[in-house]
Enzyme design. Structure first.
Site, mmCIF file in Angstrom:
data_model
loop_
_atom_site.group_PDB
_atom_site.id
_atom_site.type_symbol
_atom_site.label_atom_id
_atom_site.label_comp_id
_atom_site.label_asym_id
_atom_site.label_seq_id
_atom_site.Cartn_x
_atom_site.Cartn_y
_atom_site.Cartn_z
ATOM 1 N N LYS A 183 0.877 -1.188 0.000
ATOM 2 C CA LYS A 183 0.000 0.000 0.000
ATOM 3 C C LYS A 183 0.903 1.224 0.000
ATOM 4 O O LYS A 183 1.458 1.616 1.015
ATOM 5 C CB LYS A 183 -0.857 -0.015 1.263
ATOM 6 C CG LYS A 183 -2.198 0.655 1.152
ATOM 7 C CD LYS A 183 -2.209 2.133 0.840
ATOM 8 C CE LYS A 183 -2.161 3.074 2.003
ATOM 9 N NZ LYS A 183 -1.893 4.456 1.590
ATOM 10 N N GLY A 240 1.978 4.775 13.258
ATOM 11 C CA GLY A 240 2.475 3.466 13.690
ATOM 12 C C GLY A 240 1.778 2.987 14.954
ATOM 13 O O GLY A 240 1.357 1.824 15.052
ATOM 14 N N GLU A 258 8.792 0.978 11.207
ATOM 15 C CA GLU A 258 9.950 1.847 10.905
ATOM 16 C C GLU A 258 9.413 3.262 10.934
ATOM 17 O O GLU A 258 8.703 3.672 10.007
ATOM 18 C CB GLU A 258 10.504 1.539 9.510
ATOM 19 C CG GLU A 258 11.191 0.201 9.365
ATOM 20 C CD GLU A 258 12.628 0.226 9.848
ATOM 21 O OE1 GLU A 258 13.137 1.298 10.205
ATOM 22 O OE2 GLU A 258 13.236 -0.859 9.878
ATOM 23 N N CYS A 293 13.549 9.908 7.234
ATOM 24 C CA CYS A 293 13.490 9.476 8.643
ATOM 25 C C CYS A 293 14.850 9.573 9.300
ATOM 26 O O CYS A 293 14.982 9.835 10.482
ATOM 27 C CB CYS A 293 12.994 8.041 8.712
ATOM 28 S SG CYS A 293 14.021 6.905 7.769
ATOM 29 N N GLU A 394 9.557 15.855 15.358
ATOM 30 C CA GLU A 394 9.967 15.579 13.982
ATOM 31 C C GLU A 394 9.213 16.517 13.038
ATOM 32 O O GLU A 394 7.984 16.544 13.031
ATOM 33 C CB GLU A 394 9.666 14.130 13.586
ATOM 34 C CG GLU A 394 10.252 13.795 12.224
ATOM 35 C CD GLU A 394 9.802 12.467 11.635
ATOM 36 O OE1 GLU A 394 8.617 12.138 11.731
ATOM 37 O OE2 GLU A 394 10.658 11.770 11.057
HETATM 38 P P1 NAD Z 1 2.228 8.529 7.363
HETATM 39 O O1 NAD Z 1 2.330 7.840 8.673
HETATM 40 O O2 NAD Z 1 1.290 9.667 7.244
HETATM 41 O O3 NAD Z 1 1.750 7.495 6.224
HETATM 42 C C1 NAD Z 1 2.514 6.377 5.859
HETATM 43 C C2 NAD Z 1 1.615 5.363 5.173
HETATM 44 O O4 NAD Z 1 0.626 4.921 6.101
HETATM 45 C C3 NAD Z 1 0.859 5.900 3.959
HETATM 46 O O5 NAD Z 1 0.796 4.900 2.977
HETATM 47 C C4 NAD Z 1 -0.526 6.181 4.525
HETATM 48 O O6 NAD Z 1 -1.541 6.146 3.565
HETATM 49 C C5 NAD Z 1 -0.661 5.043 5.525
HETATM 50 N N1 NAD Z 1 -1.612 5.291 6.618
HETATM 51 C C6 NAD Z 1 -1.937 6.476 7.190
HETATM 52 N N2 NAD Z 1 -2.846 6.281 8.166
HETATM 53 C C7 NAD Z 1 -3.084 4.953 8.231
HETATM 54 C C8 NAD Z 1 -3.927 4.132 9.050
HETATM 55 N N3 NAD Z 1 -4.697 4.650 10.001
HETATM 56 N N4 NAD Z 1 -3.908 2.800 8.847
HETATM 57 C C9 NAD Z 1 -3.120 2.262 7.896
HETATM 58 N N5 NAD Z 1 -2.321 2.976 7.082
HETATM 59 C C10 NAD Z 1 -2.301 4.309 7.259
HETATM 60 O O7 NAD Z 1 3.693 8.918 6.958
HETATM 61 P P2 NAD Z 1 4.203 9.776 5.711
HETATM 62 O O8 NAD Z 1 3.826 11.196 5.935
HETATM 63 O O9 NAD Z 1 3.822 9.114 4.433
HETATM 64 O O10 NAD Z 1 5.800 9.591 5.859
HETATM 65 C C11 NAD Z 1 6.556 10.351 6.729
HETATM 66 C C12 NAD Z 1 6.893 9.578 7.984
HETATM 67 O O11 NAD Z 1 7.508 8.346 7.666
HETATM 68 C C13 NAD Z 1 7.918 10.328 8.854
HETATM 69 O O12 NAD Z 1 7.538 10.265 10.194
HETATM 70 C C14 NAD Z 1 9.204 9.541 8.610
HETATM 71 O O13 NAD Z 1 10.156 9.667 9.617
HETATM 72 C C15 NAD Z 1 8.681 8.150 8.447
HETATM 73 N N6 NAD Z 1 9.650 7.284 7.751
HETATM 74 C C16 NAD Z 1 10.327 6.335 8.459
HETATM 75 C C17 NAD Z 1 11.277 5.530 7.831
HETATM 76 C C18 NAD Z 1 12.090 4.490 8.587
HETATM 77 O O14 NAD Z 1 12.713 3.661 7.957
HETATM 78 N N7 NAD Z 1 12.117 4.520 9.908
HETATM 79 C C19 NAD Z 1 11.538 5.715 6.472
HETATM 80 C C20 NAD Z 1 10.840 6.696 5.777
HETATM 81 C C21 NAD Z 1 9.893 7.476 6.418
#
Ligand code: NAD
Length: 492
Positions: A183, A240, A258, A293, A394
């Protein structure tokens, strides 16, 4: 709030998603629009998958994984290797899709497809290493473990490295014998959809589904599906935690996370200062507008060298070229969307309110070629209070917070005093300081005299609110299996 000036392109056709090896629209016909964040243009429309679509993908995955789990390690390896080769041939096109979707510069996004290729090849090479154990029991008994796949697993990924995550994160689940549902972020789905297309005829039918849509609907339906027992999420800490809670409300599920970071880069006075200044700029990933991240977004520098260090850094940062993400000379591009853009601007205001000293950037670009995009100049605040929001939260944008320290304990206290613990970087020429810091800092991945580098085969992941589980090494492969212990009595 700045809004996008999307073209009213009602003629745009819907690009299908992939369910069980077949093109599919959402069961209720709903769609998501993709907007180029640098230009405001509507670029694509794709399905917003429903719970019924998730169900269809799971059903197809179950059928396909029942066969796939019987394949030999060599067969699984060959499939991943073929997919890697096809991706390599299409790397440029995949990078173009990501640039148009997330606004990062082309010269940066080009690397992402290559990293995905490396990852597929790495896990292709590991399939024969997926071994159980034989445990001594007694003379006429043997006890051994079988590592068995889950069946259907899901990977929910973020917007910042769309193709790299989509392609590299299917490698371990498939290598371990599972079917996988991906997804992608609703903001950056096109390269994942292209992956679904490129995988046709390579990955056996049903084994890979690409479900596009919003997090609170499509993502939620994936998390709630009772037959998806293994979920891996990459995204923000708040999402998460919500996913953990939702998953737990449905069934006992294996969820790895992650998540975000507020990563420290600590410079001791004995460091190679020139290298450390360059690393502070590179580690902040201004090249992805800070949307990483692993960005070292807290710069913690010994007071004796602090003033010169941040002045040089400010000068270097000011020299970075903002521009169209498609331009080869652009060093920093557009923020991914309006929400993220407003968030970044609000943190710049917070920095001012909290009394931090702005020494580079801080402006948005709104004229000429920048008029319809979300451009914020790389920004450096000095003298940031370690307890302030600018130092604690963040931002996921191009805003670096610098602060001085006086001694080892002071540096460590600042470094550890956040909810996150993803990466950390330390610059020192002193072996003892380096080892002590690597031991004491609360982070899942530590660089000494280095920054940002990921190495295939080494485990990446966070502690505290930065996550659970480790990826990019053999641990990730094993995490897509469940150990079964077999106790065999062959007494006469
Ligand atoms: P986000 O949490 O908004 O969304 C990530 C994904 O989760 C998207 O596909 C979104 O549609 C989905 N999602 C959102 N709400 C959901 C729910 N309730 N249930 C299931 N899926 C859901 O994150 P973002 O804005 O896309 O990315 C930025 C974040 O990702 C930052 O916090 C960054 O640090 C983190 N990140 C972490 C890593 C790592 O390896 N640790 C790598 C890249 C990004």
């Amino acid at each position: 709030m700045k809004t996008t000036t999307t073209l009213n392109n009602t003629a745009l056709t819907t690009t299908p998603m992939w369910i069980g090896g077949r093109e599919a629209m959402a069961s209720d016909g709903s769609t998501v629009d993709a907007v180029n964040p640098a230009t405001g243009e509507l670029t694509a429309r794709f399905p917003a998958a429903t719970a019924a679509d998730v169900d269809a993908a799971v059903l197809a995955g179950k059928r396909a994984s029942a066969q796939w789990k019987k394949s030999t390690p060599e067969e699984r390896s060959a499939v991943l290797t073929r997919l890697a080769a096809v991706i390599e041939e299409h790397a440029e096109e995949l990078a173009d899709l990501d640039v148009a979707d997330n606004g990062s510069p082309i010269r940066e996004m080009r690397r992402d497809a290559c990293m995905a290729v490396d990852s597929l090849r790495y896990y292709a090479g590991l399939t024969l290493q997926l071994r159980g154990e034989t445990i001594p029991s007694s003379f006429d008994r043997i006890n051994f473990t079988l590592l068995q796949p889950y069946g259907v697993v899901a990977r929910i990924i973020p917007f910042n490295h769309p193709f790299m995550f989509a392609a590299s994160k299917i490698a371990a689940p498939l290598a371990a014998g599972n079917a996988v549902i991906v997804k992608p972020s609703e903001h950056t789905s096109r390269s994942a959809l292209r992956l679904g297309e490129l995988a046709q005829g390579i990955i056996p039918e049903g084994l890979l589904s690409i479900l596009t849509g919003y997090g609170h609907t499509t993502g939620d339906a994936i998390v709630r599906h009772p037959d998806i027992r293994r979920l891996a999420f990459i995204g923000s800490a708040d999402t998460g935690r919500a996913i953990q809670a939702t998953a737990a409300s449905v069934a006992v599920k294996n969820v790895t996370l992650e998540l975000g970071g507020k990563n420290p880069l600590v410079v001791f006075p004995d460091a190679d200062i020139d290298k450390a200044v360059l690393a502070a700029q590179r580690g902040m990933n201004f090249t992805w507008q800070g949307q990483s991240c692993g960005s070292t977004s807290r710069l913690i520098v010994h007071r004796d060298i602090y003033a010169n260090f941040i002045d040089t850094l400010a000068e270097n940062i000011e020299g970075m070229k903002s521009g169209s993400p498609t331009d080869e000379s652009t060093q920093t591009g557009s923020i991914v969307n309006a929400v993220q853009y407003d968030k970044v601007r609000s943190y710049i205001a917070i920095g001012h309110d909290e009394g931090a000293r702005l020494i580079a950037g801080g402006q948005t670009l709104t004229e000429g070629e920048f008029a319809n995009g979300f451009f914020v100049r790389p920004t450096l605040f000095a003298d940031v209070d370690p307890k302030s929001r600018l130092a604690q939260e963040e931002i996921f944008g191009p805003v670096l917070a610098a602060m001085p320290f006086d001694d080892y304990d002071g540096a460590l206290t600042i470094a550890n005093n956040v909810r996150y613990g993803l990466t950390a970087s330390v610059f020192t020429e002193n072996l003892r300081t380096a080892h002590r810091f690597a031991r004491d800092v609360e982070a899942g991945y530590v660089w000494v005299n280095e920054v940002s580098k990921h190495v295939h085969g080494t485990a990446f992941g966070g502690v505290k609110d930065s996550g659970l589980g480790r990826e990019e090494g053999i641990e990730e492969l094993i995490s897509y299996t469940q150990a079964k212990n077999v106790h065999l009595n062959f007494e006469a």
